[in-house]
Write an enzyme that holds these catalytic residues in place. Sequence first.
Site, PDB file in Angstrom:
ATOM      1  N   VAL A   8      -1.455  11.895   1.409  1.00  0.00           N
ATOM      2  CA  VAL A   8      -2.096  12.780   2.370  1.00  0.00           C
ATOM      3  C   VAL A   8      -3.554  13.043   1.970  1.00  0.00           C
ATOM      4  CG1 VAL A   8      -1.358  14.956   1.325  1.00  0.00           C
ATOM      5  CG2 VAL A   8      -1.751  14.833   3.813  1.00  0.00           C
ATOM      6  N   ALA A   9      -3.857  13.007   0.687  1.00  0.00           N
ATOM      7  CA  ALA A   9      -5.238  13.052   0.205  1.00  0.00           C
ATOM      8  C   ALA A   9      -5.709  11.594   0.159  1.00  0.00           C
ATOM      9  CB  ALA A   9      -5.315  13.718  -1.164  1.00  0.00           C
ATOM     10  N   GLU A  63      -2.994  -4.867  -3.079  1.00  0.00           N
ATOM     11  CA  GLU A  63      -3.496  -5.774  -4.109  1.00  0.00           C
ATOM     12  C   GLU A  63      -3.466  -5.107  -5.481  1.00  0.00           C
ATOM     13  OE1 GLU A  63      -5.930  -6.550  -0.307  1.00  0.00           O
ATOM     14  OE2 GLU A  63      -5.016  -4.841  -1.315  1.00  0.00           O
ATOM     15  N   ASN A 110       0.835  -1.194   0.000  1.00  0.00           N
ATOM     16  CA  ASN A 110       0.000   0.000   0.000  1.00  0.00           C
ATOM     17  C   ASN A 110       0.875   1.252   0.000  1.00  0.00           C
ATOM     18  OD1 ASN A 110       0.572  -0.835   2.769  1.00  0.00           O
ATOM     19  ND2 ASN A 110      -0.890   0.705   3.475  1.00  0.00           N
ATOM     20  N   VAL A 111       0.382   2.266  -0.688  1.00  0.00           N
ATOM     21  CA  VAL A 111       1.067   3.546  -0.800  1.00  0.00           C
ATOM     22  C   VAL A 111       0.048   4.623  -0.460  1.00  0.00           C
ATOM     23  CG1 VAL A 111       2.322   5.117  -2.319  1.00  0.00           C
ATOM     24  CG2 VAL A 111       2.582   2.635  -2.611  1.00  0.00           C
TER      25      VAL A 111
END
EC number: 3.5.4.5
Length: 131
Positions: free
Chosen positions: A43-44, A52, A39-40
Amino acid sequence: MALVDEAREVRERAYAPYSNFKVGAAVRGQSGAIYRGCNVENVAYPEGTCAEAGAIAAMIAAGETELIEVAVIADSPEPVPPCGGCRQKLAEFGRSHTPVLLATVSGKTLATTVGELLPGRFEVAHMAGTE
């Protein structure tokens, strides 16, 4: 290396400075090759990428379009299922019987399938007759 171990390793590279909730995923393509994603966050928040989705994108970038096995791992008390969007993405490139192993870093696992995660999935056949 087992698929869940690949997911565990890539999980450490996740960019999760806001939630500190790192997730790793690994998918095996039809060729047998393994593609990984983590996961990356952004901030938004809605602009982040799930593990996945990252693994599937890596598979597609390598020229494969069918996954035959999935593993997802997170640091949680119980195995964490994919979000709704990722369930649809898994259904796009997998089959109903495609195995999915959900795991925790402490060793708990839950074996399921793409079809069990997304019963009644939307498929291209639903668009038949549209022009």
